[in-house]
Design a protein around this motif. Sequence first.
Motif, PDB file in Angstrom:
ATOM      1  N   THR A   1     -16.847  -4.754   3.711  1.00  0.00           N
ATOM      2  CA  THR A   1     -15.625  -6.050   3.346  1.00  0.00           C
ATOM      3  C   THR A   1     -15.970  -7.169   4.093  1.00  0.00           C
ATOM      4  O   THR A   1     -15.311  -8.029   3.897  1.00  0.00           O
ATOM      5  N   THR A   2     -17.037  -7.272   4.744  1.00  0.00           N
ATOM      6  CA  THR A   2     -17.636  -8.385   5.577  1.00  0.00           C
ATOM      7  C   THR A   2     -16.600  -8.646   7.039  1.00  0.00           C
ATOM      8  O   THR A   2     -16.837  -9.693   7.709  1.00  0.00           O
ATOM      9  N   LEU A   3     -15.721  -7.759   7.261  1.00  0.00           N
ATOM     10  CA  LEU A   3     -14.845  -7.895   8.695  1.00  0.00           C
ATOM     11  C   LEU A   3     -15.458  -7.401   9.493  1.00  0.00           C
ATOM     12  O   LEU A   3     -16.017  -6.389   9.601  1.00  0.00           O
ATOM     13  N   THR A   4     -15.397  -7.999  10.767  1.00  0.00           N
ATOM     14  CA  THR A   4     -15.588  -7.281  12.017  1.00  0.00           C
ATOM     15  C   THR A   4     -14.359  -7.070  12.866  1.00  0.00           C
ATOM     16  O   THR A   4     -13.262  -7.809  12.680  1.00  0.00           O
TER      17      THR A   4
ATOM     18  N   VAL B   1     -12.435 -12.702   6.397  1.00  0.00           N
ATOM     19  CA  VAL B   1     -11.339 -12.423   5.199  1.00  0.00           C
ATOM     20  C   VAL B   1     -12.073 -11.333   4.421  1.00  0.00           C
ATOM     21  O   VAL B   1     -13.531 -11.374   4.235  1.00  0.00           O
ATOM     22  N   PRO B   2     -11.456 -10.451   4.134  1.00  0.00           N
ATOM     23  CA  PRO B   2     -11.879  -9.245   3.277  1.00  0.00           C
ATOM     24  C   PRO B   2     -12.636  -9.517   1.912  1.00  0.00           C
ATOM     25  O   PRO B   2     -12.218 -10.422   1.218  1.00  0.00           O
ATOM     26  N   ARG B   3     -13.913  -9.609   2.011  1.00  0.00           N
ATOM     27  CA  ARG B   3     -14.807  -9.694   0.530  1.00  0.00           C
ATOM     28  C   ARG B   3     -15.440  -8.338   0.182  1.00  0.00           C
ATOM     29  O   ARG B   3     -16.424  -8.053   1.242  1.00  0.00           O
ATOM     30  N   LEU B   4     -15.453  -7.907  -0.794  1.00  0.00           N
ATOM     31  CA  LEU B   4     -16.349  -6.810  -1.224  1.00  0.00           C
ATOM     32  C   LEU B   4     -17.790  -7.390  -1.163  1.00  0.00           C
ATOM     33  O   LEU B   4     -18.207  -8.216  -1.683  1.00  0.00           O
TER      34      LEU B   4
END
Length: 154
Positions: A77-80, A108-111
Motif C-alpha cells: 500500500t506504500t503506507l508506513t 496515501v494508500p496506493r497499490l
Amino acid sequence: MSARIPRGAAVVVEAGKVLVVKRFLRQGAAAECVMCEYGDVPGPRCEGHRYAVLPGGHVEAGESAAGAALRELEEETTLTGTLDRLLWTGTHNGRPAYYFLVSNVNGVPRLSGDEAVEHCATNHFELRWADAADLERFGIYPPELRERLTRLLE
C-alpha cells in the motif's frame, strides 16, 4: 506435515473505516486455487472468488509476525506506521495468522509491490476503506474477522 508459514496482517483504521485489499481471484483449475481448497469448492474449474483481506502476508525467515505486518503494509500500500498492539490471532488458509493494529500511519494508500505487478482481470487487487457494512458486502476473509473488525470500528 511441515509447519505452515505464518501470516502477519496490518489493521489500519481511519475515520471509522478499515483499509482492506478487495480481491477477485480466478485460477484455471480448482486444484490450483487456495480459495477453492479452503472453501471446499469441488472443481474441477475455479469459478472465481470475490473477497477482501487485510494487508499482510508471509512471515519471512528471521522476521517476526509484527515485522511482516509492517513490511507487507508498506509493500502492498506504500503506507508506513508503527505497531500499536496485537489485536487477534487466528488462521488464514490453514496457517497461523497475527493481526496487528497500526498507528501513526503515514502516506496515501496506493497499490504497489507484487499486487500492482500481478494485477489483471483474473487476479484483481483494489485498496478500499471499508465500514462495517462493506466488510460483509466485500466478503472479508477469513470470515471471523468481520465481527472482530466491526467491534473495533464501533
